[in-house]
Design a protein around this motif. Structure first.
Motif, mmCIF file in Angstrom:
data_model
loop_
_atom_site.group_PDB
_atom_site.id
_atom_site.type_symbol
_atom_site.label_atom_id
_atom_site.label_comp_id
_atom_site.label_asym_id
_atom_site.label_seq_id
_atom_site.Cartn_x
_atom_site.Cartn_y
_atom_site.Cartn_z
ATOM 1 N N GLY A 108 52.752 33.171 31.142
ATOM 2 C CA GLY A 108 53.112 34.576 30.408
ATOM 3 C C GLY A 108 53.049 35.573 31.487
ATOM 4 O O GLY A 108 52.959 36.890 31.117
ATOM 5 N N SER A 109 53.223 35.299 32.648
ATOM 6 C CA SER A 109 52.848 36.249 33.911
ATOM 7 C C SER A 109 54.256 37.161 33.897
ATOM 8 O O SER A 109 54.018 38.079 34.564
ATOM 9 N N GLY B 28 55.458 43.187 38.730
ATOM 10 C CA GLY B 28 56.322 44.253 39.205
ATOM 11 C C GLY B 28 55.043 45.461 39.056
ATOM 12 O O GLY B 28 55.330 46.728 39.493
ATOM 13 N N GLN B 29 54.182 45.372 38.405
ATOM 14 C CA GLN B 29 53.054 46.397 38.065
ATOM 15 C C GLN B 29 51.776 46.397 39.284
ATOM 16 O O GLN B 29 51.253 47.594 39.371
ATOM 17 N N ASN B 30 51.747 45.317 39.848
ATOM 18 C CA ASN B 30 50.845 45.232 40.972
ATOM 19 C C ASN B 30 50.901 44.086 41.879
ATOM 20 O O ASN B 30 51.164 43.075 41.673
ATOM 21 N N ARG C 67 51.491 38.434 44.218
ATOM 22 C CA ARG C 67 51.325 37.375 45.167
ATOM 23 C C ARG C 67 50.777 36.276 44.610
ATOM 24 O O ARG C 67 50.872 35.252 45.037
ATOM 25 N N ILE C 68 49.315 36.565 43.691
ATOM 26 C CA ILE C 68 48.749 35.496 43.412
ATOM 27 C C ILE C 68 49.461 34.510 42.338
ATOM 28 O O ILE C 68 49.452 33.135 42.614
ATOM 29 N N VAL C 69 50.409 35.241 41.679
ATOM 30 C CA VAL C 69 51.290 34.397 40.601
ATOM 31 C C VAL C 69 52.113 33.375 41.272
ATOM 32 O O VAL C 69 52.245 32.233 40.968
ATOM 33 N N ALA C 70 52.850 34.147 42.460
ATOM 34 C CA ALA C 70 53.867 33.275 43.365
ATOM 35 C C ALA C 70 52.852 31.959 43.965
ATOM 36 O O ALA C 70 53.575 31.087 44.027
ATOM 37 N N PHE D 128 45.350 39.662 34.480
ATOM 38 C CA PHE D 128 46.111 40.939 35.163
ATOM 39 C C PHE D 128 45.035 41.836 35.164
ATOM 40 O O PHE D 128 44.831 42.548 36.118
ATOM 41 N N ASP D 129 44.292 42.211 34.145
ATOM 42 C CA ASP D 129 43.250 43.170 33.800
ATOM 43 C C ASP D 129 42.212 43.079 35.088
ATOM 44 O O ASP D 129 41.561 43.770 35.678
ATOM 45 N N LEU D 130 41.813 41.649 35.276
ATOM 46 C CA LEU D 130 40.728 41.200 36.145
ATOM 47 C C LEU D 130 41.152 41.758 37.583
ATOM 48 O O LEU D 130 40.454 42.700 38.188
ATOM 49 N N VAL D 131 42.525 41.706 37.890
ATOM 50 C CA VAL D 131 42.942 42.087 39.332
ATOM 51 C C VAL D 131 42.921 43.458 39.290
ATOM 52 O O VAL D 131 42.389 44.430 40.372
ATOM 53 N N ARG D 132 43.360 44.164 38.327
ATOM 54 C CA ARG D 132 43.405 45.976 38.259
ATOM 55 C C ARG D 132 41.924 46.440 38.220
ATOM 56 O O ARG D 132 41.515 47.316 38.909
#
Length: 305
Positions: free
Chosen positions: A36-37, A42-44, A49-52, A71-75
């Motif tokens: 679901g990424s 495009g927001q962070n 990069r992690i998803v890739a 996603f929120d963990l990274v933010r």
């Protein structure tokens, strides 16, 4: 016995199949948060990069957090950037959160201590992170044990560190109270606690009440920021599943971020001792018997074949 100590990663296992084989029986639904990424790209740039990296890794695994949560963990780590130098991940499973933490370690300059009662899960999570971010692997340590034992053996000795504790270990009420209560003995070096599965419930046998355990330790005037997915009333995940009757409460956040500057410990009492929160020898033996991987001798040269 290695319980209560740091253990070495299994660096000689160049074939990931050796690690997969040890956990294959534990892969249930095979869910992967990366599916679901796309909605968050495009927001962070660090998240992107992690998803890739995750998408390029050929590995059999299962995640237990939502895409929104990672996603929120990274933010959250970005928001705390510069205020901490270590993340303590309690409960690693198959390295879902570990992969994102490893991707943030270099940009935000922090070390990672993985804490789990399963040596196999620790080594699997480490290997997953190492294959994604070999440069961050040197910053990762593996502690075989529970959080109260880690507090006694590591955090009380390394008082010069500033830590964030990410908790996704045992979700049973009593154990979460022990885990959170143990942190009261090192509160001066604790920046924040991030707790996952605060919306989880299940059968009475397991007493999955992470959120209520937080209130028990930090009081009813809890200060937090919600993170992760919030389910709607008619979401299928709000109905009990085949795994111990687990379900998620509608309208409740998947995780909570507790900044320590805004919270206080109301339990345990200052007169209580950390030793009261440590597992007994019988409890340790039960855990090790369940996982069957209490020491490095289980990892032989044959595993690298």
């Amino acid at each position: 016995m290695s319980f209560g100590t740091f253990i070495a990663p299994y660096e000689t296992a160049q074939d990931i199949a050796a690690l997969e084989a040890r956990l294959q029986g534990h892969i249930g639904c095979g869910y992967r948060a990366v599916w679901g990424s796309r909605a968050f790209l495009g927001q962070n740039r660090i998240y992107d990069r992690i998803v890739a990296k995750i998408e390029s890794l050929d590995l059999a695994y299962e995640d237990q957090c939502s895409t929104e949560y990672y996603f929120d963990l990274v933010r959250t780590l970005r928001d705390f950037n510069g205020q901490f130098d270590r993340v303590v991940e309690v409960g690693v499973f198959m390295g879902g959160s570990t992969a994102y933490l490893a991707g943030c370690a270099e940009p935000f300059d922090f070390d990672i201590d993985l804490v789990d009662v399963s040596a196999s899960y620790l080594r699997f999570a480490y290997e997953r992170a190492r294959r994604m971010y070999p440069e961050a692997a040197k910053r990762i340590r593996l502690f075989h044990g529970d959080l109260p034992t880690y507090v006694r053996e590591v955090m009380l000795a390394e008082t010069d560190r500033r830590s964030i504790v990410h908790h996704d270990g045992c979700h049973e009420f009593n154990q979460v109270v022990k885990d959170m209560g143990a942190l009261s003995y090192v509160q001066q070096s604790l920046l924040a606690v991030i707790a996952q599965d605060t919306h989880l419930r299940g059968s009475a046998k397991y007493l999955n009440f992470v959120d209520l355990a937080l209130y028990a330790v930090f009081g009813t005037d809890l200060k937090f920021a919600p993170i992760g997915k919030v389910l709607g009333e008619h979401d299928p995940l709000t109905r009990p599943d085949q795994y111990h009757g687990n379900f998620f409460m509608a309208g409740a956040p998947e995780g909570l971020v507790l900044p320590m500057a805004a919270n206080r410990f109301v339990y345990p009492h200052p007169a209580h001792k950390l030793e009261d929160l440590l597992p007994s020898e019988a409890e340790i033996a039960k855990v090790l018997a369940f996982y069957g991987d209490d020491n490095a001798e289980h990892w032989t040269a044959a595993d690298a074949a």
